[in-house]
Design a protein around this motif. Structure first.
Motif, PDB file in Angstrom:
ATOM      1  N   ILE A   6      82.453  13.745  33.400  1.00 55.86           N
ATOM      2  CA  ILE A   6      82.848  13.196  34.319  1.00 55.86           C
ATOM      3  C   ILE A   6      82.005  12.350  34.459  1.00 55.86           C
ATOM      4  O   ILE A   6      81.014  12.659  34.230  1.00 55.86           O
ATOM      5  N   LEU A   7      82.315  10.866  34.546  1.00 58.05           N
ATOM      6  CA  LEU A   7      81.329  10.283  34.336  1.00 58.05           C
ATOM      7  C   LEU A   7      80.312  10.048  36.097  1.00 58.05           C
ATOM      8  O   LEU A   7      81.454   9.404  37.214  1.00 58.05           O
ATOM      9  N   LEU A   8      78.897  10.254  36.204  1.00 55.03           N
ATOM     10  CA  LEU A   8      78.823   9.824  37.408  1.00 55.03           C
ATOM     11  C   LEU A   8      78.292   9.093  37.534  1.00 55.03           C
ATOM     12  O   LEU A   8      76.856   8.826  37.091  1.00 55.03           O
ATOM     13  N   SER A   9      78.137   7.617  38.002  1.00 54.57           N
ATOM     14  CA  SER A   9      77.474   6.258  38.131  1.00 54.57           C
ATOM     15  C   SER A   9      76.126   5.926  38.724  1.00 54.57           C
ATOM     16  O   SER A   9      75.188   5.936  38.451  1.00 54.57           O
ATOM     17  N   GLY A  10      76.322   7.115  39.790  1.00 52.52           N
ATOM     18  CA  GLY A  10      75.191   7.075  40.834  1.00 52.52           C
ATOM     19  C   GLY A  10      74.338   7.818  40.478  1.00 52.52           C
ATOM     20  O   GLY A  10      72.842   7.918  41.259  1.00 52.52           O
ATOM     21  N   PHE A  11      74.272   8.761  39.342  1.00 47.19           N
ATOM     22  CA  PHE A  11      73.425   9.804  38.617  1.00 47.19           C
ATOM     23  C   PHE A  11      73.129   8.928  37.578  1.00 47.19           C
ATOM     24  O   PHE A  11      73.612   9.475  36.227  1.00 47.19           O
ATOM     25  N   ILE A  12      71.440   9.210  37.400  1.00 50.61           N
ATOM     26  CA  ILE A  12      71.263   8.497  35.901  1.00 50.61           C
ATOM     27  C   ILE A  12      70.473  10.129  35.573  1.00 50.61           C
ATOM     28  O   ILE A  12      69.565  10.138  35.825  1.00 50.61           O
ATOM     29  N   GLU A  13      71.064  10.135  33.507  1.00 50.97           N
ATOM     30  CA  GLU A  13      69.822  11.074  32.940  1.00 50.97           C
ATOM     31  C   GLU A  13      68.521  10.804  33.100  1.00 50.97           C
ATOM     32  O   GLU A  13      68.160   9.632  32.849  1.00 50.97           O
ATOM     33  N   SER A  14      68.012  11.414  32.066  1.00 52.84           N
ATOM     34  CA  SER A  14      66.160  11.368  31.502  1.00 52.84           C
ATOM     35  C   SER A  14      67.418   9.945  30.195  1.00 52.84           C
ATOM     36  O   SER A  14      65.819   9.172  30.364  1.00 52.84           O
ATOM     37  N   ASN A  15      67.561   9.753  29.864  1.00 61.22           N
ATOM     38  CA  ASN A  15      68.139   8.669  28.767  1.00 61.22           C
ATOM     39  C   ASN A  15      68.673   8.104  29.160  1.00 61.22           C
ATOM     40  O   ASN A  15      69.351   7.018  28.013  1.00 61.22           O
ATOM     41  N   ARG A  20      76.942  12.984  32.651  1.00 68.12           N
ATOM     42  CA  ARG A  20      78.528  13.844  32.630  1.00 68.12           C
ATOM     43  C   ARG A  20      77.936  14.557  33.161  1.00 68.12           C
ATOM     44  O   ARG A  20      77.221  15.955  32.361  1.00 68.12           O
ATOM     45  N   LEU A  21      79.377  15.468  33.387  1.00 65.51           N
ATOM     46  CA  LEU A  21      79.381  16.253  33.858  1.00 65.51           C
ATOM     47  C   LEU A  21      80.578  17.190  33.017  1.00 65.51           C
ATOM     48  O   LEU A  21      81.595  16.625  32.473  1.00 65.51           O
ATOM     49  N   ILE A  22      80.451  18.594  32.427  1.00 63.99           N
ATOM     50  CA  ILE A  22      81.389  19.440  31.926  1.00 63.99           C
ATOM     51  C   ILE A  22      81.963  20.253  32.942  1.00 63.99           C
ATOM     52  O   ILE A  22      80.850  21.209  32.733  1.00 63.99           O
ATOM     53  N   ASN A  23      82.711  20.556  32.177  1.00 68.09           N
ATOM     54  CA  ASN A  23      83.371  21.931  32.461  1.00 68.09           C
ATOM     55  C   ASN A  23      83.107  23.709  31.965  1.00 68.09           C
ATOM     56  O   ASN A  23      82.546  23.265  30.880  1.00 68.09           O
ATOM     57  N   LEU A  24      83.627  24.625  32.457  1.00 68.26           N
ATOM     58  CA  LEU A  24      83.181  25.896  31.215  1.00 68.26           C
ATOM     59  C   LEU A  24      84.141  25.926  30.301  1.00 68.26           C
ATOM     60  O   LEU A  24      82.651  26.336  29.401  1.00 68.26           O
ATOM     61  N   SER A  25      85.364  25.333  29.425  1.00 67.96           N
ATOM     62  CA  SER A  25      85.856  25.605  28.606  1.00 67.96           C
ATOM     63  C   SER A  25      84.612  24.146  27.636  1.00 67.96           C
ATOM     64  O   SER A  25      84.184  24.862  25.982  1.00 67.96           O
ATOM     65  N   GLU A  26      83.928  23.648  27.605  1.00 65.11           N
ATOM     66  CA  GLU A  26      83.392  22.837  27.319  1.00 65.11           C
ATOM     67  C   GLU A  26      82.591  22.989  26.909  1.00 65.11           C
ATOM     68  O   GLU A  26      81.427  22.679  25.817  1.00 65.11           O
ATOM     69  N   ARG A  58      80.402  22.720  36.711  1.00 63.40           N
ATOM     70  CA  ARG A  58      80.351  21.760  35.975  1.00 63.40           C
ATOM     71  C   ARG A  58      78.752  22.128  35.895  1.00 63.40           C
ATOM     72  O   ARG A  58      78.372  21.927  36.722  1.00 63.40           O
ATOM     73  N   TRP A  59      78.618  21.355  34.400  1.00 63.07           N
ATOM     74  CA  TRP A  59      77.653  21.342  33.764  1.00 63.07           C
ATOM     75  C   TRP A  59      77.219  20.059  32.909  1.00 63.07           C
ATOM     76  O   TRP A  59      77.403  19.030  32.640  1.00 63.07           O
ATOM     77  N   SER A  60      75.790  19.396  33.524  1.00 64.38           N
ATOM     78  CA  SER A  60      75.177  18.399  32.815  1.00 64.38           C
ATOM     79  C   SER A  60      75.542  18.360  31.342  1.00 64.38           C
ATOM     80  O   SER A  60      74.677  19.309  30.233  1.00 64.38           O
ATOM     81  N   LEU A  61      75.808  17.228  31.037  1.00 63.38           N
ATOM     82  CA  LEU A  61      75.997  17.614  29.035  1.00 63.38           C
ATOM     83  C   LEU A  61      74.705  17.879  28.962  1.00 63.38           C
ATOM     84  O   LEU A  61      74.604  18.435  27.647  1.00 63.38           O
ATOM     85  N   GLU A  62      73.588  16.820  29.305  1.00 66.08           N
ATOM     86  CA  GLU A  62      72.796  16.470  29.057  1.00 66.08           C
ATOM     87  C   GLU A  62      72.087  17.804  28.867  1.00 66.08           C
ATOM     88  O   GLU A  62      70.868  18.667  27.601  1.00 66.08           O
ATOM     89  N   GLU A  63      71.749  18.522  29.749  1.00 70.07           N
ATOM     90  CA  GLU A  63      71.074  19.664  30.175  1.00 70.07           C
ATOM     91  C   GLU A  63      71.660  21.227  28.571  1.00 70.07           C
ATOM     92  O   GLU A  63      70.596  21.691  28.077  1.00 70.07           O
ATOM     93  N   VAL A  64      73.167  20.727  28.521  1.00 73.80           N
ATOM     94  CA  VAL A  64      73.730  21.657  27.428  1.00 73.80           C
ATOM     95  C   VAL A  64      72.697  21.634  25.983  1.00 73.80           C
ATOM     96  O   VAL A  64      73.120  22.261  25.206  1.00 73.80           O
ATOM     97  N   GLU A  65      73.014  20.158  26.082  1.00 76.86           N
ATOM     98  CA  GLU A  65      72.454  19.566  24.825  1.00 76.86           C
ATOM     99  C   GLU A  65      71.049  20.123  24.311  1.00 76.86           C
ATOM    100  O   GLU A  65      70.766  20.486  23.339  1.00 76.86           O
TER     101      GLU A  65
END
Length: 79
Positions: A6-15, A20-26, A58-65
């Motif tokens: 899920i792209l959240l345009s109002g929230f910006i990652e450190s990069n 981007r939020l990902i689900n448990l399966s991902e 949902r998890w932050s893709l950046e945090e999981v990476e």
């Protein structure tokens, strides 16, 4: 194939990218660990906490990476 997110345009990652939020399966696919292990690590504070949206988690893709990279870095340091 990159995980769906899920792209959240109002929230910006450190990069500078939209969050981007990902689900448990991902998360399980990226880490290779099952649901119970992931949630036990969340409870211990050793894995990123999910964002709750209604009944969904949902998890932050950046945090999981970042978590994965930190594990790879610590492995390299121990060798």
């Amino acid at each position: 194939m990159p995980p769906r997110a899920i792209l959240l345009s109002g929230f910006i990652e450190s990069n500078g990218e939209p969050m981007r939020l990902i689900n448990l399966s991902e998360v399980m696919l990226m880490t290779g660990f099952k649901k119970t292990v992931i949630y036990s690590w969340v409870k211990k504070g050793t894995f990123p906490r999910p964002v709750k949206i209604g009944r969904s988690a949902r998890w932050s893709l950046e945090e999981v990476e970042y978590w994965i990279q930190s594990k790879l870095d610590s492995k390299a340091d121990n060798q």
